[in-house]
Structure formats: structure tokens, C-alpha cells
Motif scaffolding. Structure first.
Motif, PDB file in Angstrom:
ATOM      1  N   LYS A 122     -28.304  21.868  24.117  1.00  0.00           N
ATOM      2  CA  LYS A 122     -28.253  20.734  24.876  1.00  0.00           C
ATOM      3  C   LYS A 122     -27.302  19.572  24.287  1.00  0.00           C
ATOM      4  N   GLY A 123     -26.386  19.780  23.244  1.00  0.00           N
ATOM      5  CA  GLY A 123     -25.578  19.110  22.915  1.00  0.00           C
ATOM      6  C   GLY A 123     -26.000  18.524  21.376  1.00  0.00           C
ATOM      7  N   TYR A 124     -25.166  17.653  20.801  1.00  0.00           N
ATOM      8  CA  TYR A 124     -25.286  17.005  19.557  1.00  0.00           C
ATOM      9  C   TYR A 124     -24.582  15.988  19.499  1.00  0.00           C
ATOM     10  N   ARG A 125     -24.906  14.941  18.200  1.00  0.00           N
ATOM     11  CA  ARG A 125     -24.240  13.905  18.086  1.00  0.00           C
ATOM     12  C   ARG A 125     -23.867  13.950  16.497  1.00  0.00           C
ATOM     13  N   VAL A 126     -22.763  13.564  16.158  1.00  0.00           N
ATOM     14  CA  VAL A 126     -22.376  13.443  14.842  1.00  0.00           C
ATOM     15  C   VAL A 126     -22.300  11.860  14.559  1.00  0.00           C
ATOM     16  N   ARG A 127     -23.007  11.301  13.302  1.00  0.00           N
ATOM     17  CA  ARG A 127     -22.828  10.078  12.916  1.00  0.00           C
ATOM     18  C   ARG A 127     -22.195  10.067  11.437  1.00  0.00           C
ATOM     19  N   TRP A 128     -21.126   9.230  11.245  1.00  0.00           N
ATOM     20  CA  TRP A 128     -20.500   9.295   9.854  1.00  0.00           C
ATOM     21  C   TRP A 128     -21.081   7.994   9.193  1.00  0.00           C
ATOM     22  N   PRO A 129     -21.644   8.046   7.970  1.00  0.00           N
ATOM     23  CA  PRO A 129     -21.963   7.101   7.348  1.00  0.00           C
ATOM     24  C   PRO A 129     -21.078   5.836   7.026  1.00  0.00           C
ATOM     25  N   ASP A 130     -21.474   4.640   6.795  1.00  0.00           N
ATOM     26  CA  ASP A 130     -20.724   3.458   6.363  1.00  0.00           C
ATOM     27  C   ASP A 130     -20.195   3.625   4.866  1.00  0.00           C
ATOM     28  N   GLN A 131     -18.996   4.144   4.439  1.00  0.00           N
ATOM     29  CA  GLN A 131     -18.778   4.410   3.297  1.00  0.00           C
ATOM     30  C   GLN A 131     -17.979   3.441   2.639  1.00  0.00           C
ATOM     31  N   VAL A 132     -18.011   2.085   3.173  1.00  0.00           N
ATOM     32  CA  VAL A 132     -17.027   0.946   2.600  1.00  0.00           C
ATOM     33  C   VAL A 132     -17.931  -0.191   2.063  1.00  0.00           C
ATOM     34  N   LEU A 133     -17.823  -0.551   0.525  1.00  0.00           N
ATOM     35  CA  LEU A 133     -18.259  -1.457   0.062  1.00  0.00           C
ATOM     36  C   LEU A 133     -17.498  -2.807   0.333  1.00  0.00           C
ATOM     37  N   ARG A 134     -18.148  -3.934   0.563  1.00  0.00           N
ATOM     38  CA  ARG A 134     -17.453  -5.103   0.777  1.00  0.00           C
ATOM     39  C   ARG A 134     -17.947  -6.240  -0.279  1.00  0.00           C
ATOM     40  N   SER A 135     -16.966  -6.650  -1.003  1.00  0.00           N
ATOM     41  CA  SER A 135     -17.275  -8.022  -1.761  1.00  0.00           C
ATOM     42  C   SER A 135     -16.601  -8.971  -1.241  1.00  0.00           C
ATOM     43  N   GLN A 136     -17.433 -10.266  -1.039  1.00  0.00           N
ATOM     44  CA  GLN A 136     -17.067 -11.339  -0.681  1.00  0.00           C
ATOM     45  C   GLN A 136     -16.275 -12.356  -1.971  1.00  0.00           C
ATOM     46  N   MET A 137     -14.871 -12.541  -1.688  1.00  0.00           N
ATOM     47  CA  MET A 137     -14.102 -13.181  -2.737  1.00  0.00           C
ATOM     48  C   MET A 137     -14.565 -14.700  -2.589  1.00  0.00           C
ATOM     49  N   ASP A 138     -13.939 -15.443  -3.584  1.00  0.00           N
ATOM     50  CA  ASP A 138     -14.278 -17.008  -3.351  1.00  0.00           C
ATOM     51  C   ASP A 138     -13.354 -17.576  -2.174  1.00  0.00           C
ATOM     52  N   SER A 139     -12.083 -17.017  -1.967  1.00  0.00           N
ATOM     53  CA  SER A 139     -11.380 -17.377  -0.859  1.00  0.00           C
ATOM     54  C   SER A 139     -10.549 -16.208  -0.318  1.00  0.00           C
ATOM     55  N   GLY A 140     -10.420 -16.290   0.976  1.00  0.00           N
ATOM     56  CA  GLY A 140      -9.601 -15.205   1.630  1.00  0.00           C
ATOM     57  C   GLY A 140     -10.702 -13.861   1.927  1.00  0.00           C
ATOM     58  N   ARG A 141      -9.728 -12.862   2.418  1.00  0.00           N
ATOM     59  CA  ARG A 141     -10.596 -11.828   2.926  1.00  0.00           C
ATOM     60  C   ARG A 141     -11.648 -11.130   2.094  1.00  0.00           C
ATOM     61  N   SER A 142     -12.281 -10.378   2.510  1.00  0.00           N
ATOM     62  CA  SER A 142     -13.366  -9.686   1.450  1.00  0.00           C
ATOM     63  C   SER A 142     -12.541  -8.501   0.840  1.00  0.00           C
ATOM     64  N   LYS A 143     -12.995  -8.101  -0.200  1.00  0.00           N
ATOM     65  CA  LYS A 143     -12.244  -6.813  -0.913  1.00  0.00           C
ATOM     66  C   LYS A 143     -13.193  -5.770  -0.357  1.00  0.00           C
ATOM     67  N   ARG A 144     -12.503  -4.677  -0.003  1.00  0.00           N
ATOM     68  CA  ARG A 144     -13.104  -3.381   0.566  1.00  0.00           C
ATOM     69  C   ARG A 144     -12.799  -2.166  -0.270  1.00  0.00           C
ATOM     70  N   ARG A 145     -13.579  -1.415  -0.456  1.00  0.00           N
ATOM     71  CA  ARG A 145     -13.440  -0.113  -1.352  1.00  0.00           C
ATOM     72  C   ARG A 145     -14.277   1.006  -0.915  1.00  0.00           C
ATOM     73  N   ARG A 146     -13.811   2.361  -1.201  1.00  0.00           N
ATOM     74  CA  ARG A 146     -14.842   3.118  -0.754  1.00  0.00           C
ATOM     75  C   ARG A 146     -15.798   3.318  -1.512  1.00  0.00           C
ATOM     76  N   ARG A 147     -17.120   3.621  -0.873  1.00  0.00           N
ATOM     77  CA  ARG A 147     -18.202   3.722  -1.756  1.00  0.00           C
ATOM     78  C   ARG A 147     -18.320   5.129  -2.607  1.00  0.00           C
ATOM     79  N   SER A 148     -17.925   6.076  -2.115  1.00  0.00           N
ATOM     80  CA  SER A 148     -18.334   7.210  -2.942  1.00  0.00           C
ATOM     81  C   SER A 148     -17.438   8.422  -2.109  1.00  0.00           C
ATOM     82  N   ARG A 149     -16.894   9.398  -2.819  1.00  0.00           N
ATOM     83  CA  ARG A 149     -16.208  10.487  -2.375  1.00  0.00           C
ATOM     84  C   ARG A 149     -17.042  11.309  -1.451  1.00  0.00           C
ATOM     85  N   TYR A 150     -18.099  11.388  -1.649  1.00  0.00           N
ATOM     86  CA  TYR A 150     -19.153  12.161  -0.927  1.00  0.00           C
ATOM     87  C   TYR A 150     -19.313  11.345   0.360  1.00  0.00           C
TER      88      TYR A 150
END
Length: 124
Positions: free
Chosen positions: A16-44
Motif C-alpha cells: 500500500k506504499g510507504y513514507r520515509v521521514r528524515w530526522p532533523d540532524q541540525v543543531l542551531r545555536s543562537q549567537m549574540d548577533s547575526g545568524r545562528s550557528k548550525r552544525r550536524r547533530r551526529s553522523r548517525y
């Protein structure tokens, strides 16, 4: 102990079909000014599969797919505590899955067919 394998008496692919969801693997850190810093949460990066299968009823318990599913889930997988090997619906490669027990497997009867809805997480 060997890893259980998806039973041969059950459908090999989500009919009947399937759906695949990819988890959010990005950690966001708010900086004092400018854009937030982003990095990968893990390799898994586990993929989550939501699948629906047609299980056909049969008077012989050895061929009744709902009975095969129940025995596999309750006895072989200890109600979802153990992982199992099955085929990746995306590319047909062997993959290890765990049943997400926070989203319980559900069956719905439609005539002589039971629809089995599962949420699986790829663990390897």
C-alpha cells in the motif's frame, strides 16, 4: 543470538506504499548577533519508515498472514524489543529495522484482508 529476519510468509514490500521521514540532524545555536550557528547533530541519521501492508487471512494458521505477523512481533521480536533484518523499500538492499513502539503497530480489517500499519526505524 542471530538477528531475526522478516518472515517469508509476510509480504516482502509495502504493497500500500510507504513514507520515509528524515530526522532533523541540525543543531542551531543562537549567537549574540547575526545568524545562528548550525552544525550536524551526529553522523548517525536514522530514517523512519511508515509502511502499510496487506495481510491476507487464511483458515490455515500456518498461511494466515495476521497469525504469522503476531507470532513474529510477540514471540520473535519480543513485542518490538529486538531489531530484525528486512529489505530497504527505497533500493532493495538489506537493512536492519526496529519497530517504533512509541507508535504501536495497528491492524485494520477490510473484508478478508488486514491492513498492518507499522513505523520502523532503520538502525543500520
Amino acid at each position: 543470538m542471530a538477528t531475526p529476519v522478516w518472515p517469508a510468509g509476510l509480504p516482502e514490500s509495502p504493497l500500500k506504499g510507504y513514507r520515509v521521514r528524515w530526522p532533523d540532524q541540525v543543531l542551531r545555536s543562537q549567537m549574540d548577533s547575526g545568524r545562528s550557528k548550525r552544525r550536524r547533530r551526529s553522523r548517525y541519521e536514522p530514517r523512519v519508515f511508515e509502511i502499510t501492508l496487506d495481510l491476507k487471512a487464511h483458515p490455515d494458521p500456518a498461511q494466515d498472514q495476521l497469525a504469522i505477523w503476531r507470532a513474529f512481533f510477540e514471540d520473535t521480536l519480543a513485542y518490538g524489543a529486538l531489531a530484525f533484518d528486512w529489505i530497504d523499500p527505497d533500493d532493495g538492499a538489506a537493512l536492519r529495522f526496529q519497530i517504533r513502539t512509541d507508535r504501536e503497530p495497528r491492524t485494520t480489517r477490510q473484508g478478508s484482508v488486514h491492513l498492518l500499519q507499522l513505523t520502523l526505524e532503520a538502525v543500520s
